[in-house]
Design a protein around this motif. Structure first.
Motif, PDB file in Angstrom:
ATOM      1  N   ILE A 119       0.954   6.595  -3.246  1.00 51.32           N
ATOM      2  CA  ILE A 119       1.461   7.087  -1.968  1.00 51.32           C
ATOM      3  C   ILE A 119       2.172   5.930  -1.286  1.00 51.32           C
ATOM      4  N   GLY A 120       3.398   6.168  -0.838  1.00 53.96           N
ATOM      5  CA  GLY A 120       4.151   5.114  -0.171  1.00 53.96           C
ATOM      6  C   GLY A 120       5.390   5.676   0.500  1.00 53.96           C
ATOM      7  N   GLU A 121       6.146   4.813   1.121  1.00 54.86           N
ATOM      8  CA  GLU A 121       7.366   5.235   1.793  1.00 54.86           C
ATOM      9  C   GLU A 121       8.505   5.358   0.789  1.00 54.86           C
ATOM     10  N   LYS A 122       9.594   5.983   1.221  1.00 63.37           N
ATOM     11  CA  LYS A 122      10.727   6.211   0.323  1.00 63.37           C
ATOM     12  C   LYS A 122      11.404   4.916  -0.109  1.00 63.37           C
ATOM     13  N   LYS A 123      11.099   3.829   0.582  1.00 57.68           N
ATOM     14  CA  LYS A 123      11.660   2.535   0.200  1.00 57.68           C
ATOM     15  C   LYS A 123      10.938   1.928  -1.004  1.00 57.68           C
ATOM     16  N   THR A 124       9.872   2.574  -1.460  1.00 58.57           N
ATOM     17  CA  THR A 124       9.097   2.055  -2.596  1.00 58.57           C
ATOM     18  C   THR A 124       9.986   1.871  -3.821  1.00 58.57           C
ATOM     19  N   PRO A 125       9.967   0.697  -4.448  1.00 57.05           N
ATOM     20  CA  PRO A 125      10.796   0.464  -5.646  1.00 57.05           C
ATOM     21  C   PRO A 125      10.428   1.392  -6.796  1.00 57.05           C
ATOM     22  N   SER A 126      11.409   1.752  -7.578  1.00 60.22           N
ATOM     23  CA  SER A 126      11.235   2.701  -8.676  1.00 60.22           C
ATOM     24  C   SER A 126      10.179   2.276  -9.710  1.00 60.22           C
ATOM     25  N   PRO A 127      10.082   0.977 -10.082  1.00 61.66           N
ATOM     26  CA  PRO A 127       9.089   0.607 -11.106  1.00 61.66           C
ATOM     27  C   PRO A 127       7.656   1.017 -10.746  1.00 61.66           C
ATOM     28  N   PHE A 128       7.277   0.878  -9.460  1.00 58.00           N
ATOM     29  CA  PHE A 128       5.930   1.274  -9.057  1.00 58.00           C
ATOM     30  C   PHE A 128       5.786   2.796  -9.108  1.00 58.00           C
ATOM     31  N   ILE A 129       6.826   3.509  -8.701  1.00 58.06           N
ATOM     32  CA  ILE A 129       6.792   4.976  -8.697  1.00 58.06           C
ATOM     33  C   ILE A 129       6.560   5.513 -10.102  1.00 58.06           C
ATOM     34  N   VAL A 130       7.343   5.031 -11.064  1.00 58.46           N
ATOM     35  CA  VAL A 130       7.250   5.569 -12.431  1.00 58.46           C
ATOM     36  C   VAL A 130       6.007   5.083 -13.165  1.00 58.46           C
ATOM     37  N   ALA A 131       5.334   4.068 -12.626  1.00 60.76           N
ATOM     38  CA  ALA A 131       4.085   3.594 -13.236  1.00 60.76           C
ATOM     39  C   ALA A 131       2.912   4.516 -12.908  1.00 60.76           C
ATOM     40  N   CYS A 132       3.101   5.419 -11.926  1.00 60.30           N
ATOM     41  CA  CYS A 132       2.047   6.342 -11.506  1.00 60.30           C
ATOM     42  C   CYS A 132       2.209   7.692 -12.199  1.00 60.30           C
ATOM     43  N   ASP A 133       1.110   8.458 -12.264  1.00 62.94           N
ATOM     44  CA  ASP A 133       1.200   9.825 -12.781  1.00 62.94           C
ATOM     45  C   ASP A 133       1.932  10.719 -11.786  1.00 62.94           C
ATOM     46  N   LYS A 134       1.689  10.479 -10.511  1.00 61.29           N
ATOM     47  CA  LYS A 134       2.352  11.232  -9.438  1.00 61.29           C
ATOM     48  C   LYS A 134       2.531  10.297  -8.259  1.00 61.29           C
ATOM     49  N   PHE A 135       3.683  10.414  -7.581  1.00 58.99           N
ATOM     50  CA  PHE A 135       3.928   9.579  -6.407  1.00 58.99           C
ATOM     51  C   PHE A 135       4.358  10.472  -5.249  1.00 58.99           C
ATOM     52  N   ILE A 136       3.675  10.322  -4.112  1.00 58.06           N
ATOM     53  CA  ILE A 136       3.932  11.141  -2.925  1.00 58.06           C
ATOM     54  C   ILE A 136       4.512  10.276  -1.818  1.00 58.06           C
ATOM     55  N   TYR A 137       5.590  10.740  -1.214  1.00 62.56           N
ATOM     56  CA  TYR A 137       6.197  10.006  -0.113  1.00 62.56           C
ATOM     57  C   TYR A 137       5.489  10.314   1.202  1.00 62.56           C
ATOM     58  N   ILE A 138       5.209   9.278   1.984  1.00 62.56           N
ATOM     59  CA  ILE A 138       4.587   9.454   3.287  1.00 62.56           C
ATOM     60  C   ILE A 138       5.476  10.286   4.206  1.00 62.56           C
ATOM     61  N   GLU A 139       6.784  10.188   4.031  1.00 60.69           N
ATOM     62  CA  GLU A 139       7.713  10.944   4.878  1.00 60.69           C
ATOM     63  C   GLU A 139       7.486  12.447   4.777  1.00 60.69           C
ATOM     64  N   ILE A 140       7.004  12.915   3.615  1.00 65.06           N
ATOM     65  CA  ILE A 140       6.680  14.338   3.451  1.00 65.06           C
ATOM     66  C   ILE A 140       5.573  14.731   4.421  1.00 65.06           C
ATOM     67  N   LEU A 141       4.566  13.869   4.543  1.00 69.65           N
ATOM     68  CA  LEU A 141       3.442  14.150   5.435  1.00 69.65           C
ATOM     69  C   LEU A 141       3.907  14.175   6.876  1.00 69.65           C
ATOM     70  N   LYS A 142       4.878  13.322   7.211  1.00 70.91           N
ATOM     71  CA  LYS A 142       5.458  13.310   8.552  1.00 70.91           C
ATOM     72  C   LYS A 142       6.113  14.645   8.854  1.00 70.91           C
ATOM     73  N   HIS A 143       6.873  15.187   7.904  1.00 74.39           N
ATOM     74  CA  HIS A 143       7.525  16.481   8.098  1.00 74.39           C
ATOM     75  C   HIS A 143       6.492  17.575   8.335  1.00 74.39           C
ATOM     76  N   GLN A 144       5.389  17.532   7.569  1.00 76.52           N
ATOM     77  CA  GLN A 144       4.364  18.561   7.704  1.00 76.52           C
ATOM     78  C   GLN A 144       3.723  18.523   9.084  1.00 76.52           C
ATOM     79  N   VAL A 145       3.501  17.319   9.598  1.00 78.53           N
ATOM     80  CA  VAL A 145       2.920  17.180  10.939  1.00 78.53           C
ATOM     81  C   VAL A 145       3.858  17.778  11.986  1.00 78.53           C
ATOM     82  N   LEU A 146       5.145  17.452  11.888  1.00 77.54           N
ATOM     83  CA  LEU A 146       6.125  17.949  12.851  1.00 77.54           C
ATOM     84  C   LEU A 146       6.237  19.467  12.802  1.00 77.54           C
ATOM     85  N   GLU A 147       6.221  20.025  11.594  1.00 80.49           N
ATOM     86  CA  GLU A 147       6.324  21.471  11.452  1.00 80.49           C
ATOM     87  C   GLU A 147       5.087  22.172  12.000  1.00 80.49           C
TER      88      GLU A 147
END
Length: 259
Positions: A119-147
């Protein structure tokens, strides 16, 4: 049965604003039996976290910055992760950071058979993202709160401009994935498509494009058609997807032309 997860948070590198939503997101993937956050709690930049720790049962781990310019938090978090791995008390890890320094840790944990969520922000570098089974952007959670806030105040729900727009490249990525798991008639079970999309691209998430699930995202793309089928017992509706015939024909014609 829920898998047991160790949640390790890089307090120096993650905003505290959406910790509640973050923990709710993690609960979708397993039971967070270990929850720790790392940082130098003598510094004022972590003050916002302090009240949230008790509310979410997260254990703070004190780590002094011994040397200027060196991130001691990273080292402490990595050492703890390996200790937890060898304790055999969990089935997976959730690494909460936008820092690429955890790339090797994620890779090592997966080599050991652990499920790794990032879990991290959209600025997270690609190598860390692809090293995970799944990567979730914190910005998604922000959208859900606002909605949710818009819905609770009964205001007209509007679409924010912060969502990513799905591009032709991503549509091709989905199309190729459908073809990878399709039967002889071109139909693919959507559950298999979603699993393969995640394996190919861990940060692929329909919520990045403003859709809560993969089905409505697929429906929004004219290139695909959807069919609902009953399972063998007639109890469940299974969703299948394929490329529309005209799209398939265009691809075949292009292939012939290029020869």
């Amino acid at each position: 049965m829920d898998i047991k997860l160790a949640v390790l948070i890089d307090g120096d590198n993650i905003p505290s604003a959406y910790v509640k939503e973050m923990m709710e997101e993690i609960a979708k993937y397993g039971n967070p039996t270990i929850k720790r956050i790392y940082g130098d709690w003598t510094k004022p930049n972590l003050n916002k976290w302090k009240n949230l720790l008790l509310q979410n049962a997260i254990t703070p781990i004190q780590q002094y910055g011994y040397t200027t310019g060196k991130n001691a938090t990273d080292s402490a978090m990595i050492i703890d992760a390996m200790d937890i791995l060898y304790s055999e008390k969990v089935d997976g890890f959730c690494l909460v950071s936008s820092d690429s320094d955890f790339t090797r840790l994620a890779t090592r944990l997966r080599e050991a058979g652990m499920k790794v969520y990032g879990i991290g922000e959209k600025k997270t570098p690609s190598p860390f993202i692809v090293a995970c089974d799944k990567f979730i952007y914190i910005e998604i959670l922000k959208h859900q709160v606002l909605e949710n806030e818009l819905e609770s105040t009964e205001k007209t729900k509007t679409t924010t401009n912060d969502y990513d727009k799905i591009t032709p490249k991503e549509i091709r990525f989905i199309a190729v994935t459908i073809e990878d798991v399709a039967d002889d008639d071109g139909w693919a079970f959507l559950g298999d498509v979603g699993s393969l999309l995640q394996k190919k691209q861990p940060n692929f998430d329909s919520r990045n494009y403003g859709f809560q699930k993969l089905t409505p995202l697929i429906k929004s793309i004219p290139d695909f058609e959807i069919e609902r089928r009953e399972d063998s017992r007639g109890r469940m509706k299974l969703i299948y997807v394929k490329l529309k015939e005209e799209v398939t024909n265009v691809k075949k014609n292009k292939a012939k032309t290029s020869r």
